[in-house]
Design a protein around this motif. Structure first.
Motif, PDB file in Angstrom:
ATOM      1  N   THR A 166       0.826  -1.208   0.000  1.00 31.12           N
ATOM      2  CA  THR A 166       0.000   0.000   0.000  1.00 31.12           C
ATOM      3  C   THR A 166       0.856   1.252   0.000  1.00 31.12           C
ATOM      4  O   THR A 166       1.870   1.318   0.705  1.00 31.12           O
ATOM      5  N   LEU A 167       0.448   2.247  -0.785  1.00 35.69           N
ATOM      6  CA  LEU A 167       1.017   3.583  -0.707  1.00 35.69           C
ATOM      7  C   LEU A 167       0.185   4.401   0.271  1.00 35.69           C
ATOM      8  O   LEU A 167      -1.041   4.452   0.158  1.00 35.69           O
ATOM      9  N   VAL A 168       0.840   5.044   1.210  1.00 30.95           N
ATOM     10  CA  VAL A 168       0.146   5.829   2.236  1.00 30.95           C
ATOM     11  C   VAL A 168       0.628   7.274   2.155  1.00 30.95           C
ATOM     12  O   VAL A 168       1.834   7.526   2.178  1.00 30.95           O
ATOM     13  N   TYR A 197       4.526   7.190   1.634  1.00 34.88           N
ATOM     14  CA  TYR A 197       5.238   6.027   2.169  1.00 34.88           C
ATOM     15  C   TYR A 197       4.728   4.756   1.483  1.00 34.88           C
ATOM     16  O   TYR A 197       3.541   4.662   1.107  1.00 34.88           O
ATOM     17  N   LEU A 198       5.617   3.797   1.331  1.00 33.87           N
ATOM     18  CA  LEU A 198       5.245   2.486   0.813  1.00 33.87           C
ATOM     19  C   LEU A 198       5.372   1.456   1.924  1.00 33.87           C
ATOM     20  O   LEU A 198       6.443   1.328   2.532  1.00 33.87           O
ATOM     21  N   LEU A 199       4.295   0.724   2.185  1.00 31.04           N
ATOM     22  CA  LEU A 199       4.349  -0.420   3.079  1.00 31.04           C
ATOM     23  C   LEU A 199       4.534  -1.654   2.215  1.00 31.04           C
ATOM     24  O   LEU A 199       3.758  -1.885   1.276  1.00 31.04           O
ATOM     25  N   ALA A 200       5.576  -2.420   2.500  1.00 27.02           N
ATOM     26  CA  ALA A 200       5.880  -3.584   1.672  1.00 27.02           C
ATOM     27  C   ALA A 200       6.500  -4.693   2.512  1.00 27.02           C
ATOM     28  O   ALA A 200       7.084  -4.447   3.566  1.00 27.02           O
ATOM     29  N   ALA A 208      -2.522   2.629   9.504  1.00 27.46           N
ATOM     30  CA  ALA A 208      -2.232   2.749  10.935  1.00 27.46           C
ATOM     31  C   ALA A 208      -0.821   2.234  11.243  1.00 27.46           C
ATOM     32  O   ALA A 208      -0.101   2.819  12.052  1.00 27.46           O
ATOM     33  N   HIS A 209      -0.429   1.142  10.583  1.00 25.50           N
ATOM     34  CA  HIS A 209       0.907   0.599  10.816  1.00 25.50           C
ATOM     35  C   HIS A 209       1.983   1.578  10.351  1.00 25.50           C
ATOM     36  O   HIS A 209       2.992   1.785  11.042  1.00 25.50           O
ATOM     37  N   VAL A 210       1.782   2.183   9.190  1.00 22.54           N
ATOM     38  CA  VAL A 210       2.756   3.153   8.677  1.00 22.54           C
ATOM     39  C   VAL A 210       2.874   4.342   9.621  1.00 22.54           C
ATOM     40  O   VAL A 210       3.975   4.799   9.936  1.00 22.54           O
ATOM     41  N   LEU A 211       1.740   4.848  10.085  1.00 28.40           N
ATOM     42  CA  LEU A 211       1.761   6.010  10.977  1.00 28.40           C
ATOM     43  C   LEU A 211       2.479   5.691  12.287  1.00 28.40           C
ATOM     44  O   LEU A 211       3.217   6.520  12.820  1.00 28.40           O
ATOM     45  N   TRP A 230       7.939  -6.899   7.405  1.00 30.45           N
ATOM     46  CA  TRP A 230       7.346  -5.685   6.850  1.00 30.45           C
ATOM     47  C   TRP A 230       8.315  -4.518   7.010  1.00 30.45           C
ATOM     48  O   TRP A 230       9.000  -4.399   8.019  1.00 30.45           O
ATOM     49  N   ARG A 231       8.338  -3.653   6.000  1.00 26.02           N
ATOM     50  CA  ARG A 231       9.153  -2.448   6.042  1.00 26.02           C
ATOM     51  C   ARG A 231       8.356  -1.275   5.484  1.00 26.02           C
ATOM     52  O   ARG A 231       7.516  -1.446   4.601  1.00 26.02           O
TER      53      ARG A 231
END
Length: 328
Positions: free
Chosen positions: A182-184, A191-194, A234-237, A202-203
């Motif tokens: 996902t792009l956030v 940010y990219l969650l991948a 939520a994880h990215v934040l 996860w990074r």
């Protein structure tokens, strides 16, 4: 409103409210069938033929579940928007022209110019009011190349592995092989969650630090994983607010958490409600002077719990401000 009665009404859509609504209604409700459109089958067929002449691809199927469905075409056909959609597109294009995606500004302005030239007179006051009464207060976050975002989004949507060079916070570069999820967009950065296939975890990557490697037609496919906690944003934040910074700070505000949250961004830090009605902000920064400026914008009494260096800077600045306020 009774929709298209004759195919000619579909063609007369510029500067003609009935024509605009006719096209928009047919396109919006095409898959629902002639019964809901309150017209005969013959009329629907006539209108569909006219839509095809205008450049829209309309697929037809037979049988009990048959009907008409819009499909992708070889060229972009004329778009039919209702009043609210036209205003929303105009506002969105204006925001995009001043946004954080590099390379999209000129295209947004060109599209906006075309749209504003063809807006019916009744819509111009609404768009002009929004234009004159709004101003961007974006804080100038880093921009991201449009092609980079497109590559990332395409790989995520197609569930294809993505390889890119990533520049870390300290400047060192590394090659990553990931399953993009996902792009956030936080309002300042992308940010990219991948899932990092080498690190098996996860990074979160800043998109402005990503340089995609040449596309591979045989890129491996992957099965989309469930993001941590079930919520990618939520994880990215959570990760962004806990990112390694030179200074960590804790600030106690004499205001409710809702007040401080309403005056900050999701990536500013973690806000905790306190029993006395105040709240505490846990945040970080690479520059304590930048943090001082940021805290002053809240216009709320606050106390620095840590670090002590921030208290020293505030004492020094307080003396300077008192001297500056003296009348000579």
């Amino acid at each position: 409103m009774r929709v298209v009665h004759h195919a000619e009404q579909v063609a007369e859509r510029v500067d003609d409210r009935g024509g605009d609504e006719a096209v928009a209604t047919v396109l919006d409700r095409l898959v629902r069938g002639g019964a809901e459109l309150e017209v005969t089958t013959r009329t629907v067929r006539s209108d569909v033929d006219r839509l095809r002449q205008l450049g829209y691809r309309v697929d037809a199927s037979t049988g009990p579940g048959g009907g008409y469905r819009l499909g992708p075409g070889n060229a972009l056909p004329p778009l039919a928007l209702d009043d609210d959609e036209a205003v929303a597109v105009a506002v969105g294009l204006r925001a995009a022209a001043a946004g954080s995606v590099a390379g999209i500004e000129d295209a947004s302005l060109r599209a906006l110019t075309k749209l504003e030239r063809t807006l019916p007179g009744r819509l111009r006051p609404r768009v002009d009011a929004l234009k004159s009464a709004t101003v961007s207060a974006a804080d100038g976050g880093p921009t991201v190349d449009l092609d980079t975002l497109t590559r990332i989004a395409g790989a995520a949507h197609g569930q294809e592995r993505l390889r890119f060079t990533y520049a870390a916070h300290g400047g060192e570069a590394s090659v990553r092989d990931v399953e993009p999820h996902t792009l956030v967009y936080t309002g300042r950065r992308w940010y990219l969650l991948a899932w990092d296939t080498d690190r098996r975890d996860w990074r979160t990557f800043r998109a402005d630090r990503i340089t995609p490697l040449p596309a591979d037609a045989t890129a491996p496919r992957f099965v989309r994983r469930e993001p941590p906690g079930g919520d990618a944003a939520a994880h990215v934040l959570r990760g962004v607010t806990a990112a390694p910074l030179r200074y960590r700070a804790r600030i106690r505000f004499a205001a409710a958490a809702a007040v401080i949250a309403g005056r900050s961004t999701p990536t500013s830090g973690r806000i905790t409600e306190l029993a006395d009605g105040g709240c505490e902000l846990a945040t970080g920064t690479d520059s304590l002077y930048d943090l001082v400026t940021y805290l002053g914008k809240f216009e709320v009494p606050f106390t620095v719990l840590e670090p002590p260096e921030l208290r020293d800077i505030l004492r020094s600045l307080a003396g300077r401000y008192l001297d500056a306020a003296e009348v000579v």
